[in-house]
Design a protein around this motif. Structure first.
Motif, short mmCIF file in Angstrom:
data_model
loop_
_atom_site.label_atom_id
_atom_site.label_comp_id
_atom_site.label_asym_id
_atom_site.label_seq_id
_atom_site.Cartn_x
_atom_site.Cartn_y
_atom_site.Cartn_z
N GLU A 101 0.83 -1.21 0.00
CA GLU A 101 0.00 0.00 0.00
C GLU A 101 0.87 1.26 0.00
OE1 GLU A 101 -2.83 0.06 3.09
OE2 GLU A 101 -4.02 -1.62 2.31
N ARG A 102 1.95 1.22 0.76
CA ARG A 102 2.83 2.40 0.81
C ARG A 102 3.45 2.69 -0.55
NH1 ARG A 102 4.13 0.16 5.99
NH2 ARG A 102 5.94 -0.93 5.16
N ARG A 103 3.58 1.66 -1.36
CA ARG A 103 4.11 1.87 -2.72
C ARG A 103 3.00 2.20 -3.71
NH1 ARG A 103 7.61 -3.31 -4.14
NH2 ARG A 103 7.87 -2.07 -6.05
N LEU A 104 1.79 1.68 -3.47
CA LEU A 104 0.71 1.89 -4.42
C LEU A 104 0.15 3.30 -4.36
CD1 LEU A 104 -1.36 -1.43 -4.28
CD2 LEU A 104 -0.06 -0.52 -6.21
N VAL A 105 0.07 3.86 -3.16
CA VAL A 105 -0.56 5.19 -3.03
C VAL A 105 0.16 6.24 -3.88
CG1 VAL A 105 -1.08 7.07 -1.42
CG2 VAL A 105 -1.62 4.70 -0.80
N PRO A 106 1.48 6.37 -3.81
CA PRO A 106 2.14 7.35 -4.69
C PRO A 106 1.95 7.01 -6.17
CG PRO A 106 3.61 6.67 -2.92
CD PRO A 106 2.44 5.73 -2.88
N LEU A 107 1.95 5.72 -6.49
CA LEU A 107 1.75 5.33 -7.88
C LEU A 107 0.37 5.76 -8.38
CD1 LEU A 107 2.49 3.79 -10.47
CD2 LEU A 107 1.60 1.71 -9.36
N MET A 108 -0.67 5.53 -7.58
CA MET A 108 -2.02 5.93 -7.99
C MET A 108 -2.13 7.44 -8.09
SD MET A 108 -4.66 3.28 -6.10
CE MET A 108 -4.02 3.57 -4.45
N ASP A 109 -1.47 8.14 -7.21
CA ASP A 109 -1.51 9.60 -7.28
C ASP A 109 -0.92 10.08 -8.61
OD1 ASP A 109 -1.87 12.25 -5.89
OD2 ASP A 109 0.29 12.34 -6.26
N ARG A 110 0.19 9.49 -9.03
CA ARG A 110 0.78 9.87 -10.32
C ARG A 110 -0.14 9.48 -11.47
NH1 ARG A 110 5.38 7.71 -7.73
NH2 ARG A 110 5.25 5.78 -8.97
N MET A 111 -0.77 8.32 -11.39
CA MET A 111 -1.67 7.88 -12.45
C MET A 111 -2.87 8.83 -12.58
SD MET A 111 -1.69 3.75 -11.83
CE MET A 111 -2.79 3.42 -13.23
N ILE A 112 -3.40 9.28 -11.43
CA ILE A 112 -4.55 10.19 -11.47
C ILE A 112 -4.16 11.53 -12.07
CG2 ILE A 112 -6.15 11.49 -10.01
CD1 ILE A 112 -6.16 9.05 -8.12
N GLU A 113 -3.01 12.03 -11.67
CA GLU A 113 -2.55 13.31 -12.22
C GLU A 113 -2.28 13.19 -13.72
OE1 GLU A 113 -2.56 16.20 -10.74
OE2 GLU A 113 -3.41 15.17 -8.99
N ARG A 114 -1.71 12.05 -14.12
CA ARG A 114 -1.44 11.85 -15.56
C ARG A 114 -2.75 11.78 -16.35
NH1 ARG A 114 -0.57 12.78 -19.67
NH2 ARG A 114 0.78 11.87 -21.27
N LEU A 115 -3.75 11.15 -15.77
CA LEU A 115 -5.04 11.05 -16.44
C LEU A 115 -5.68 12.43 -16.57
CD1 LEU A 115 -7.06 9.01 -17.62
CD2 LEU A 115 -8.12 8.88 -15.35
N ASP A 116 -5.54 13.25 -15.54
CA ASP A 116 -6.10 14.60 -15.59
C ASP A 116 -5.41 15.42 -16.68
OD1 ASP A 116 -7.95 16.44 -14.56
OD2 ASP A 116 -6.42 17.42 -13.36
N THR A 117 -4.09 15.29 -16.77
CA THR A 117 -3.35 16.01 -17.82
C THR A 117 -3.73 15.50 -19.20
OG1 THR A 117 -1.48 16.33 -16.31
CG2 THR A 117 -1.04 16.57 -18.67
N PHE A 118 -3.92 14.21 -19.32
CA PHE A 118 -4.30 13.62 -20.60
C PHE A 118 -5.63 14.18 -21.09
CE2 PHE A 118 -6.84 10.37 -22.76
CZ PHE A 118 -6.07 10.18 -23.90
N ILE A 119 -6.58 14.33 -20.19
CA ILE A 119 -7.89 14.86 -20.58
C ILE A 119 -7.75 16.28 -21.11
CG2 ILE A 119 -10.16 15.54 -19.71
CD1 ILE A 119 -9.98 13.16 -17.77
N ASP A 120 -6.88 17.07 -20.45
CA ASP A 120 -6.66 18.44 -20.92
C ASP A 120 -6.03 18.46 -22.32
OD1 ASP A 120 -7.72 19.65 -18.68
OD2 ASP A 120 -5.80 19.69 -17.61
N GLU A 121 -5.18 17.48 -22.62
CA GLU A 121 -4.47 17.46 -23.90
C GLU A 121 -5.24 16.70 -24.98
OE1 GLU A 121 -0.77 15.68 -22.90
OE2 GLU A 121 0.03 17.47 -21.91
N ASP A 122 -6.28 15.99 -24.59
CA ASP A 122 -7.03 15.17 -25.53
C ASP A 122 -8.05 16.01 -26.30
OD1 ASP A 122 -7.79 12.83 -26.78
OD2 ASP A 122 -9.18 12.23 -25.19
N LEU A 123 -8.78 15.38 -27.21
CA LEU A 123 -9.88 16.06 -27.88
C LEU A 123 -10.87 16.55 -26.83
CD1 LEU A 123 -10.57 13.53 -30.80
CD2 LEU A 123 -9.18 15.62 -30.87
#
Length: 255
Positions: A101-123
């Motif tokens: 869990e201590r390793r997954l939480v930072p990973l999920m945080d990065r994934m969520i931020e990347r997804l948010d950025t992707f939506i901004d850059e997408d159609l």
């Protein structure tokens, strides 16, 4: 003189007979007493036999009870040992889960931020709803009561949903600002290849230019039929077929 002597002899004989009768009574009484004592002794012996039999039965019952208790203690000991082994395995699993869990939480945080950025850059389609889904993921990640495994599952589902947009055809009605004016339009998305619009009066037709980050007008004569066919396919009114869509230069965006 002769008469008195005879009388004394009779008396002596009678006296001797009296002694023998008394002896017989004593002997008889003693025999009866001994017989009574013998009967009592036999009764006591019989009672002892009964008591001995009862004690032996109790002893055998105690032996069976002890044997049952030994078996129960052995089985219970095996169960306790198995439970202790299981407890140790669970403790090890929990420790491993905590480290994971201590390793997954930072990973999920990065994934969520990347997804948010992707939506901004997408159609720019359904942007509000897609960003709202990302915000919900952030809230779950920050909720201490939300299971990490469930949050991770939702993150993967969000990524899968975004990937599915690239393989689907969709249409809906919306509002766009065109030439400084808000216009009601029909929007058409062809995967992530093209995002097109047409005003409700059919006078204006255009598409999103990812490279320029803005809407561009299209020639109605060139794309009108393709737009109509794509709308019918998206609305399940026509079978899928090849359609012509405008392509603009764009940077690659990967979720």
């Amino acid at each position: 003189m002769n008469k008195p002597i005879g009388t004394l002899m009779v008396l002596a004989a009678l006296a001797a007979g009296g002694v023998r009768a008394a002896d017989m009574q004593a002997v008889t009484a003693e025999g009866e007493a001994r017989a009574s004592e013998s009967g009592a002794a036999q009764n006591r012996v019989a009672g002892l036999d009964d008591e001995s039999a009862r004690l032996e039965a109790e002893y055998r019952q105690l032996l069976r009870t002890v044997d049952g208790l030994e078996t129960y203690n052995r089985v219970l000991g095996e169960q306790v040992a198995a439970q202790e082994s299981e407890r140790q395995d669970m403790a090890a699993s929990l420790d491993n889960a905590a480290r994971l869990e201590r390793r997954l939480v930072p990973l999920m945080d990065r994934m969520i931020e990347r997804l948010d950025t992707f939506i901004d850059e997408d159609l720019p389609f359904q942007v509000g709803a897609r960003h709202a889904a990302v915000d919900q993921l952030r809230q779950r990640l920050g909720d201490p009561d939300a299971p990490v495994a469930d949050t991770l599952r939702r993150v993967f589902e969000a990524y899968a949903g975004e990937a599915a947009h690239g393989r689907s055809l969709d249409s809906w009605r919306g509002t766009l600002e065109l030439d400084g004016e808000r216009r009601d339009v029909n929007l058409l998305r062809v995967g992530r290849v093209a995002l097109m619009y047409r005003t409700l009066d059919g006078e204006a037709l255009g598409a999103w230019d990812p490279g320029a980050g803005q809407w561009r007008s299209l020639d109605r004569g060139e794309y009108r039929r393709a737009f109509d066919m794509a709308m019918k396919i998206a609305d399940k009114q026509a079978a899928p077929e090849l359609i012509r869509v405008p392509l603009f230069g764009a940077r690659e965006v990967t979720p």
